[in-house]
Enzyme design. Structure first.
Site, PDB file in Angstrom:
ATOM      1  CD  GLU A  11      60.038  15.046  77.233  1.00 55.50           C
ATOM      2  OE1 GLU A  11      60.906  15.716  76.173  1.00 55.50           O
ATOM      3  OE2 GLU A  11      59.026  15.155  77.348  1.00 55.50           O
ATOM      4  CG  ASP A 102      48.797  20.394  72.953  1.00 54.76           C
ATOM      5  OD1 ASP A 102      48.523  21.248  71.767  1.00 54.76           O
ATOM      6  OD2 ASP A 102      49.802  19.622  72.924  1.00 54.76           O
ATOM      7  CG  HIS A 261      64.914  13.986  74.246  1.00 54.69           C
ATOM      8  ND1 HIS A 261      65.488  14.708  74.834  1.00 54.69           N
ATOM      9  CD2 HIS A 261      63.394  14.011  74.381  1.00 54.69           C
ATOM     10  CE1 HIS A 261      64.489  15.525  75.809  1.00 54.69           C
ATOM     11  NE2 HIS A 261      63.317  14.720  75.318  1.00 54.69           N
TER      12      HIS A 261
HETATM   13  P1  FAD Z   1      54.173  24.860  66.895  1.00 53.32           P
HETATM   14  O1  FAD Z   1      55.555  24.751  66.285  1.00 53.32           O
HETATM   15  O2  FAD Z   1      53.338  26.159  67.115  1.00 53.32           O
HETATM   16  O3  FAD Z   1      53.175  23.890  65.894  1.00 53.32           O
HETATM   17  C1  FAD Z   1      51.739  23.821  66.313  1.00 53.32           C
HETATM   18  C2  FAD Z   1      50.971  23.598  65.193  1.00 53.32           C
HETATM   19  O4  FAD Z   1      50.759  24.848  64.622  1.00 53.32           O
HETATM   20  C3  FAD Z   1      51.336  22.652  63.754  1.00 53.32           C
HETATM   21  O5  FAD Z   1      50.462  21.866  63.363  1.00 53.32           O
HETATM   22  C4  FAD Z   1      52.068  23.570  62.958  1.00 53.32           C
HETATM   23  O6  FAD Z   1      52.170  23.258  61.701  1.00 53.32           O
HETATM   24  C5  FAD Z   1      51.102  24.968  63.311  1.00 53.32           C
HETATM   25  N1  FAD Z   1      52.079  26.064  63.118  1.00 53.32           N
HETATM   26  C6  FAD Z   1      53.305  26.290  63.585  1.00 53.32           C
HETATM   27  N2  FAD Z   1      53.828  27.734  63.408  1.00 53.32           N
HETATM   28  C7  FAD Z   1      52.637  28.211  62.518  1.00 53.32           C
HETATM   29  C8  FAD Z   1      52.572  29.532  62.368  1.00 53.32           C
HETATM   30  N3  FAD Z   1      53.345  30.552  62.449  1.00 53.32           N
HETATM   31  N4  FAD Z   1      51.152  30.007  61.419  1.00 53.32           N
HETATM   32  C9  FAD Z   1      50.257  28.857  61.310  1.00 53.32           C
HETATM   33  N5  FAD Z   1      50.534  27.678  61.792  1.00 53.32           N
HETATM   34  C10 FAD Z   1      51.562  27.205  62.204  1.00 53.32           C
HETATM   35  N6  FAD Z   1      53.799  20.111  75.518  1.00 53.32           N
HETATM   36  C11 FAD Z   1      53.753  20.804  76.460  1.00 53.32           C
HETATM   37  O7  FAD Z   1      52.585  21.296  76.958  1.00 53.32           O
HETATM   38  N7  FAD Z   1      54.733  20.748  77.512  1.00 53.32           N
HETATM   39  C12 FAD Z   1      55.949  20.318  77.144  1.00 53.32           C
HETATM   40  O8  FAD Z   1      56.676  20.300  77.946  1.00 53.32           O
HETATM   41  C13 FAD Z   1      55.972  19.495  76.032  1.00 53.32           C
HETATM   42  N8  FAD Z   1      57.154  19.041  75.565  1.00 53.32           N
HETATM   43  C14 FAD Z   1      57.278  18.618  74.336  1.00 53.32           C
HETATM   44  C15 FAD Z   1      58.639  18.015  74.051  1.00 53.32           C
HETATM   45  C16 FAD Z   1      58.745  17.639  72.600  1.00 53.32           C
HETATM   46  C17 FAD Z   1      60.115  17.170  72.157  1.00 53.32           C
HETATM   47  C18 FAD Z   1      57.696  17.472  71.609  1.00 53.32           C
HETATM   48  C19 FAD Z   1      57.759  16.956  70.372  1.00 53.32           C
HETATM   49  C20 FAD Z   1      56.333  18.034  71.947  1.00 53.32           C
HETATM   50  C21 FAD Z   1      56.147  18.560  73.524  1.00 53.32           C
HETATM   51  N9  FAD Z   1      55.006  18.919  73.896  1.00 53.32           N
HETATM   52  C22 FAD Z   1      54.833  19.634  75.039  1.00 53.32           C
HETATM   53  C23 FAD Z   1      53.880  18.810  72.889  1.00 53.32           C
HETATM   54  C24 FAD Z   1      53.746  20.069  72.249  1.00 53.32           C
HETATM   55  O9  FAD Z   1      53.486  21.299  72.845  1.00 53.32           O
HETATM   56  C25 FAD Z   1      52.474  19.906  71.340  1.00 53.32           C
HETATM   57  O10 FAD Z   1      52.616  19.082  70.413  1.00 53.32           O
HETATM   58  C26 FAD Z   1      51.882  21.214  70.785  1.00 53.32           C
HETATM   59  O11 FAD Z   1      50.413  20.783  69.881  1.00 53.32           O
HETATM   60  C27 FAD Z   1      52.644  21.941  69.568  1.00 53.32           C
HETATM   61  O12 FAD Z   1      53.699  22.647  69.938  1.00 53.32           O
HETATM   62  P2  FAD Z   1      54.860  23.151  68.898  1.00 53.32           P
HETATM   63  O13 FAD Z   1      55.829  23.708  69.822  1.00 53.32           O
HETATM   64  O14 FAD Z   1      55.210  21.864  68.254  1.00 53.32           O
HETATM   65  O15 FAD Z   1      53.821  24.052  68.144  1.00 53.32           O
END
Ligand code: FAD
Length: 287
Positions: A11, A102, A261
């Site tokens: 990454e 975020d 990764h």
């Molecule tokens: P989600 O899967 O939407 O989850 C976020 C929160 O909401 C969790 O607490 C989950 O339990 C809850 N939730 C999920 N779906 C629902 C639903 N339908 N209803 C109610 N609650 C729900 N951030 C960036 O800004 N840019 C990046 O490029 C980036 N790359 C990343 C790569 C990896 C491998 C990882 C692990 C994280 C990365 N992040 C990145 C950080 C990530 O965006 C944050 O951790 C963010 O807070 C959550 O993203 P998510 O896609 O896991 O969200």
């Protein structure tokens, strides 16, 4: 025949300066000798760095190297997301890391955008592009910091898989048991996609503490204390980091992790050192 060899990926974040661009290019060139499955490029939600992501993805693509852009949905409209997806598909991208993201601190509630969670982005990608994109999503062995509890977080992870995610990359962690227990819980919950551990090399103690506090990754007490004791001695921190992270990777692979990764932070040396300690060949799966 199924190829069960582990998949390795690296990454990167999109650099903002000329010096940063030069360093990223060096890093990609060096790490590409290890023949990773792909490089991924992070994407900042609702910010000015998005064009840097496009530029980085474009450059890697022009080198003939496989690249998976990250795309976060928070702060964007459906139409904006569709435009980005269409652009990527038109340029031949076949893998995407789909995230909620975020919002930058200080962003108001009005800047949330049209989609609230990553499962909605996965559904949008499948609706728009069918199965032409391999979709990676994020997973949290130590629980996402905003989740109500571990079970609800697991349910929400399952929503992403049910919406069409092909595989997952985890937040980084230093406790192999957290990953092993998480994968076990996923299997019992019927989640059967590959879950690739995210690996964060240790190079700078204060940065690591800051990142870990923000993303909910735990630095075990024994490790924190040992790193802390080195003070400004960056060489000793790096040496311990290589030993600890290599041992972590070895245990994960021995326990069936489908790949690794690496969060390279645009530096090749820490990842290379771990790669060497693991005795990995420069011929990781390319597909
Ligand atoms: P989600 O899967 O939407 O989850 C976020 C929160 O909401 C969790 O607490 C989950 O339990 C809850 N939730 C999920 N779906 C629902 C639903 N339908 N209803 C109610 N609650 C729900 N951030 C960036 O800004 N840019 C990046 O490029 C980036 N790359 C990343 C790569 C990896 C491998 C990882 C692990 C994280 C990365 N992040 C990145 C950080 C990530 O965006 C944050 O951790 C963010 O807070 C959550 O993203 P998510 O896609 O896991 O969200």
């Amino acid at each position: 025949m199924n190829d069960t060899r582990p998949t390795f990926s690296f990454e990167l974040f999109p650099p903002k300066t000329e010096a940063g661009i030069a360093r990223l290019r060096d890093t990609v060139t060096t790490l590409n000798h290890l023949r990773p499955g792909f490089f991924s490029v992070t994407y900042g939600a609702g910010g000015s760095t998005q064009s840097n992501t496009f530029a980085t993805v474009d450059w890697i693509g022009t080198q003939g190297i496989k690249v998976a852009p990250h795309l976060s949905c928070i702060g964007s409209t459906r139409d904006e997301l569709i435009a980005i997806l269409d652009r990527y598909v038109a340029q031949g991208i076949d893998r995407i890391v789909a995230l909620r993201g975020d919002l930058p601190s200080g962003a108001g509630a009005g800047s949330m955008g049209d989609l609230n969670h990553a499962n909605e982005l996965v559904a949008l990608i499948r609706e728009r592009h069918g199965s032409s994109l391999h979709i990676e999503v994020a997973a949290y062995p130590e629980m996402h910091p905003q989740a109500a509890n571990f079970i609800r977080d697991l349910d929400n992870f399952k929503r992403k898989v049910d919406a069409g995610a092909d595989s997952a990359i985890t937040q980084y962690f230093y406790n192999a048991d957290a990953y092993i227990a998480f994968v076990d819980a996923c299997q019992r919950r019927g989640i059967d996609v590959p879950i690739v551990p995210g690996i964060m090399p240790i190079t700078n103690f204060s940065n690591l503490v800051r990142f870990s506090d923000a993303c909910g990754a735990e630095i075990p007490r024994w490790l924190r204390k040992r790193l802390e004791a080195f003070g400004d001695d960056v060489d000793s921190i790096a040496r311990l980091g290589i030993d600890v992270v290599s041992a972590l990777c070895e245990r994960l692979l021995d326990n069936g992790a489908p790949g690794l990764h690496f969060y390279t932070m645009n530096q090749s040396a820490p990842t290379l050192a771990i790669w060497e300690m693991l005795g990995l060949p420069g011929e990781a799966r390319t597909a």
